[in-house]
Design a protein around this motif. Structure first.
Motif, PDB file in Angstrom:
ATOM      1  N   SER A  71      37.069 -16.574 -14.709  1.00 54.40           N
ATOM      2  CA  SER A  71      36.945 -15.224 -14.176  1.00 54.40           C
ATOM      3  C   SER A  71      38.309 -14.751 -13.705  1.00 54.40           C
ATOM      4  O   SER A  71      39.108 -15.541 -13.200  1.00 54.40           O
ATOM      5  CB  SER A  71      35.970 -15.190 -13.000  1.00 54.40           C
ATOM      6  OG  SER A  71      35.840 -13.859 -12.516  1.00 54.40           O
ATOM      7  N   THR A  75      37.978  -9.715 -10.128  1.00 56.46           N
ATOM      8  CA  THR A  75      36.582  -9.361 -10.412  1.00 56.46           C
ATOM      9  C   THR A  75      35.725  -9.542  -9.166  1.00 56.46           C
ATOM     10  O   THR A  75      36.055 -10.294  -8.247  1.00 56.46           O
ATOM     11  CB  THR A  75      36.011 -10.219 -11.544  1.00 56.46           C
ATOM     12  OG1 THR A  75      36.014 -11.588 -11.142  1.00 56.46           O
ATOM     13  CG2 THR A  75      36.802 -10.044 -12.843  1.00 56.46           C
ATOM     14  N   GLY A 144      37.723  -9.475 -16.555  1.00 50.38           N
ATOM     15  CA  GLY A 144      38.864  -8.790 -15.967  1.00 50.38           C
ATOM     16  C   GLY A 144      40.126  -9.136 -16.741  1.00 50.38           C
ATOM     17  O   GLY A 144      40.107  -9.922 -17.686  1.00 50.38           O
ATOM     18  N   TRP A 148      43.237 -15.654 -16.060  1.00 48.63           N
ATOM     19  CA  TRP A 148      41.887 -15.975 -15.609  1.00 48.63           C
ATOM     20  C   TRP A 148      41.894 -17.303 -14.873  1.00 48.63           C
ATOM     21  O   TRP A 148      42.532 -18.272 -15.292  1.00 48.63           O
ATOM     22  CB  TRP A 148      40.923 -16.045 -16.803  1.00 48.63           C
ATOM     23  CG  TRP A 148      40.869 -14.726 -17.502  1.00 48.63           C
ATOM     24  CD1 TRP A 148      40.289 -13.572 -17.044  1.00 48.63           C
ATOM     25  CD2 TRP A 148      41.446 -14.399 -18.759  1.00 48.63           C
ATOM     26  NE1 TRP A 148      40.464 -12.553 -17.950  1.00 48.63           N
ATOM     27  CE2 TRP A 148      41.175 -13.040 -19.012  1.00 48.63           C
ATOM     28  CE3 TRP A 148      42.172 -15.128 -19.713  1.00 48.63           C
ATOM     29  CZ2 TRP A 148      41.593 -12.388 -20.170  1.00 48.63           C
ATOM     30  CZ3 TRP A 148      42.588 -14.480 -20.861  1.00 48.63           C
ATOM     31  CH2 TRP A 148      42.297 -13.128 -21.083  1.00 48.63           C
TER      32      TRP A 148
END
Length: 176
Positions: A71, A75, A144, A148
């Motif tokens: 992620s 986010t 996003g 990450w």
């Protein structure tokens, strides 16, 4: 990373129709066999600071008896995990619907990042390690923008409901 087997410390039969408990190996073996190459959709559920739930798709893989997902740091799910690491991850596997519950923490050690990048690449995502995060030419919009972060779920509980014979529903508890 070691190749350990995270076995449940207790189980509970949730089936109301007389089916036997499902073995944890049934769900675990499908996770091992199907990630990252099968087209599986994982959803992580987190809690917002005001207590409201949030759910979003994540790119997840089962490696060395643990679930990992990515992620972007900006986010909602990443911000929620930074404040409260408790979460659940749901997926429909071959023959069993599975919910995994636990705490997700960011992974930053180079050995694990290198190992997971190699696994993601076998599934067709051309990820690379960039410092303590991952980059690639693309990712899911819900991730996003790059870089990450990689997260590891420390498994506390799982619930599986069989969608194929033999049927059943089981809760597995882990010490994590």
């Amino acid at each position: 990373m070691t190749d350990t087997v995270n076995e449940p410390t207790s189980t509970g039969n949730l089936d109301r129709y007389g089916s036997a408990e499902l073995p944890w190996s049934r769900a675990r073996d499908v996770l091992v066999a199907d990630t990252p190459t099968a087209d599986l959709t994982f959803f992580v559920a987190t809690t917002r600071p005001d207590g409201r739930p949030h759910s979003a798709g994540v790119g997840a893989v089962w490696v060395d008896d643990a679930l990992y997902f990515t992620s972007g740091p900006g986010t909602r799910k990443a911000r929620n995990l930074a404040a409260n690491p408790a979460c659940s991850v749901s997926v429909r596997l071959r023959g069993v619907d599975l919910v995994l519950e636990g705490d997700a923490h960011r992974v930053t050690d180079a050995t694990t990042l290198d190992r997971l990048v190699a696994v993601y690449r076998t599934g067709g995502w051309p990820a690379e390690v960039d410092g303590d995060a991952l980059t690639a030419p693309y990712s899911a919009p819900s991730a996003g923008p790059a870089p990450w972060h990689l997260y590891r779920l420390t498994l506390r509980r799982a619930v599986g409901v069989a969608t194929a014979e033999p049927h059943g529903a089981t809760r597995w508890d882990f010490t994590g």
